[in-house]
Design a protein around this motif. Structure first.
Motif, mmCIF file in Angstrom:
data_model
loop_
_atom_site.group_PDB
_atom_site.id
_atom_site.type_symbol
_atom_site.label_atom_id
_atom_site.label_comp_id
_atom_site.label_asym_id
_atom_site.label_seq_id
_atom_site.Cartn_x
_atom_site.Cartn_y
_atom_site.Cartn_z
ATOM 1 N N CYS A 1 61.034 39.538 39.487
ATOM 2 C CA CYS A 1 61.282 38.360 38.534
ATOM 3 C C CYS A 1 59.961 36.847 39.327
ATOM 4 O O CYS A 1 59.486 36.780 39.033
ATOM 5 C CB CYS A 1 62.030 37.724 38.543
ATOM 6 S SG CYS A 1 63.447 38.858 36.985
ATOM 7 N N ARG A 2 60.907 37.021 40.247
ATOM 8 C CA ARG A 2 60.041 36.363 41.964
ATOM 9 C C ARG A 2 58.130 36.671 42.159
ATOM 10 O O ARG A 2 57.670 35.901 41.883
ATOM 11 C CB ARG A 2 60.640 36.329 43.266
ATOM 12 C CG ARG A 2 61.730 35.885 42.860
ATOM 13 C CD ARG A 2 62.889 35.647 44.521
ATOM 14 N NE ARG A 2 62.107 36.703 45.412
ATOM 15 C CZ ARG A 2 63.570 37.319 45.027
ATOM 16 N NH1 ARG A 2 65.026 37.363 45.118
ATOM 17 N NH2 ARG A 2 63.718 38.739 46.371
ATOM 18 N N ASP A 3 58.074 38.348 42.048
ATOM 19 C CA ASP A 3 56.769 38.238 43.056
ATOM 20 C C ASP A 3 56.245 37.883 41.239
ATOM 21 O O ASP A 3 54.712 38.710 41.022
ATOM 22 C CB ASP A 3 56.596 40.257 43.264
ATOM 23 C CG ASP A 3 57.757 39.503 44.601
ATOM 24 O OD1 ASP A 3 57.586 37.979 44.594
ATOM 25 O OD2 ASP A 3 57.828 40.300 44.460
ATOM 26 N N ARG A 4 56.723 38.152 39.999
ATOM 27 C CA ARG A 4 55.681 38.024 38.836
ATOM 28 C C ARG A 4 55.826 39.445 38.359
ATOM 29 O O ARG A 4 54.261 39.576 37.327
ATOM 30 C CB ARG A 4 54.955 36.553 38.725
ATOM 31 C CG ARG A 4 55.312 35.703 38.577
ATOM 32 C CD ARG A 4 54.298 34.464 38.255
ATOM 33 N NE ARG A 4 54.512 33.362 38.499
ATOM 34 C CZ ARG A 4 54.717 32.676 39.290
ATOM 35 N NH1 ARG A 4 54.885 33.009 40.596
ATOM 36 N NH2 ARG A 4 55.211 31.225 38.879
ATOM 37 N N GLN A 5 56.402 40.434 38.591
ATOM 38 C CA GLN A 5 55.924 41.835 38.089
ATOM 39 C C GLN A 5 56.745 42.055 37.190
ATOM 40 O O GLN A 5 58.196 41.476 36.723
ATOM 41 C CB GLN A 5 56.361 43.123 39.359
ATOM 42 C CG GLN A 5 55.254 42.239 40.707
ATOM 43 C CD GLN A 5 55.332 43.817 42.179
ATOM 44 O OE1 GLN A 5 55.901 44.444 41.302
ATOM 45 N NE2 GLN A 5 55.948 43.175 42.987
ATOM 46 N N SER A 6 56.602 43.360 36.148
ATOM 47 C CA SER A 6 57.544 43.742 35.265
ATOM 48 C C SER A 6 58.233 44.264 35.802
ATOM 49 O O SER A 6 58.670 44.901 36.150
ATOM 50 C CB SER A 6 56.549 44.444 34.165
ATOM 51 O OG SER A 6 56.688 45.010 33.312
ATOM 52 N N THR B 1 63.499 36.294 30.566
ATOM 53 C CA THR B 1 62.411 35.833 30.600
ATOM 54 C C THR B 1 62.557 34.171 29.407
ATOM 55 O O THR B 1 61.677 33.168 30.167
ATOM 56 C CB THR B 1 61.240 36.812 29.341
ATOM 57 O OG1 THR B 1 60.784 38.043 30.077
ATOM 58 C CG2 THR B 1 60.268 35.418 29.447
ATOM 59 N N SER C 1 64.019 31.765 31.393
ATOM 60 C CA SER C 1 62.870 31.732 33.294
ATOM 61 C C SER C 1 64.099 32.192 34.965
ATOM 62 O O SER C 1 63.994 31.032 35.984
ATOM 63 C CB SER C 1 62.515 30.515 33.535
ATOM 64 O OG SER C 1 61.332 30.229 32.402
ATOM 65 N N SER D 1 63.258 33.061 38.892
ATOM 66 C CA SER D 1 62.000 32.506 39.248
ATOM 67 C C SER D 1 61.912 31.060 40.251
ATOM 68 O O SER D 1 63.423 30.381 39.988
ATOM 69 C CB SER D 1 60.967 32.489 38.061
ATOM 70 O OG SER D 1 62.004 31.386 37.125
ATOM 71 N N ASP D 2 61.274 30.761 40.166
ATOM 72 C CA ASP D 2 60.983 29.200 40.422
ATOM 73 C C ASP D 2 61.382 28.091 39.948
ATOM 74 O O ASP D 2 62.196 27.071 40.381
ATOM 75 C CB ASP D 2 60.006 28.759 41.351
ATOM 76 C CG ASP D 2 59.192 29.746 42.388
ATOM 77 O OD1 ASP D 2 60.410 30.247 43.070
ATOM 78 O OD2 ASP D 2 57.629 29.515 42.897
ATOM 79 N N LYS D 3 61.853 28.442 37.991
ATOM 80 C CA LYS D 3 61.850 27.620 37.452
ATOM 81 C C LYS D 3 63.673 28.178 37.199
ATOM 82 O O LYS D 3 63.880 27.565 35.908
ATOM 83 C CB LYS D 3 61.051 27.878 35.918
ATOM 84 C CG LYS D 3 59.984 27.194 37.010
ATOM 85 C CD LYS D 3 58.649 27.928 35.384
ATOM 86 C CE LYS D 3 57.492 27.196 35.753
ATOM 87 N NZ LYS D 3 56.240 27.483 34.001
ATOM 88 N N SER D 4 64.793 29.074 37.766
ATOM 89 C CA SER D 4 65.665 29.049 37.476
ATOM 90 C C SER D 4 66.255 27.440 36.314
ATOM 91 O O SER D 4 66.255 26.987 37.581
ATOM 92 C CB SER D 4 66.192 29.659 38.744
ATOM 93 O OG SER D 4 65.777 31.335 38.606
#
Length: 208
Positions: A179-184, A198, A201, A204-207
């Motif tokens: 998730c942090r690396d924006r991988q599926s 998703t 969020s 991720s940085d928007k958690s």
């Protein structure tokens, strides 16, 4: 006498490996049901909000009638301890033989748990072997026997068995990293959980 399993953990987030462990426990013992218990405030971890983890658990387990999610730890303040959870659940389920479902790495630390000596004898232990590091089943059994010996030296007994689980190289930390690396994370977690992560969020940085 009812036979019920408790699967406690951070579940940050729940993934297919967790579900496979619980289903294996159901069929191997067998159990009447598995109660999933997310930790409110894990003693050694920082996790996303309890509400998020509880909701993802409900989504992931909703299709299995033998799975139940308990948010019993939400009623408690402070650090989450397994013995308190078991005692609380015991007051809700009379005449029950309890089984605690844990990973091998967690089981290794049981002698150091809060009131671990008492807890060890309150339930049977169903252990998911750790095979990702190259360990064999024989090595996993040896580790469990070492834990058993530690209790025996204190004149205590503990009942345990290894679960026969196919190797699944998924962990919550891997999901969070993806998730942090924006991988599926498709096929790492149930689709309902992926959608929830998703939407909110998470990891991720928007958690939230």
């Amino acid at each position: 006498m009812r036979h019920i399993g408790i699967f406690g953990g951070t579940f940050d987030p729940i993934h297919w490996g967790h579900l496979l462990v619980a289903q294996t426990a159901l069929s191997q013992v067998p159990l009447e049901k598995v109660i999933w218990v997310p930790s409110l405030n894990p003693p050694h971890k920082k996790a996303v909000m309890f509400e998020h983890r509880g909701e993802m658990l409900k989504l992931a387990t909703s299709e299995n009638p033998a799975f139940t999610v308990s948010l019993i730890e939400a009623k408690r303040s402070g650090t989450s301890y397994a013995i308190n959870t078991l005692m609380d659940l015991s007051s809700c389920y009379a005449n029950t033989h309890w089984y605690s479902i844990v990973g091998l790495d967690t089981f290794k630390t049981l002698p150091r748990w809060y009131r671990g000596q008492e807890l060890a004898q309150m339930c049977d232990w169903l252990i998911a072997p750790r095979l990702l590091g190259g360990e064999t089943i024989a090595q996993s059994e040896l580790i469990c026997k070492q834990v058993e010996q530690q209790f025996r030296e204190q004149l205590l007994t503990i009942d345990w068995q290894l679960l026969n689980i196919p190797l699944v190289g998924i962990s919550s930390s891997l999901v969070r990293k993806f998730c942090r690396d924006r991988q599926s994370i498709r096929y790492l977690v149930p689709e309902s959980v992926r959608s929830y992560i998703t939407t909110h969020s998470l990891y991720s940085d928007k958690s939230e």
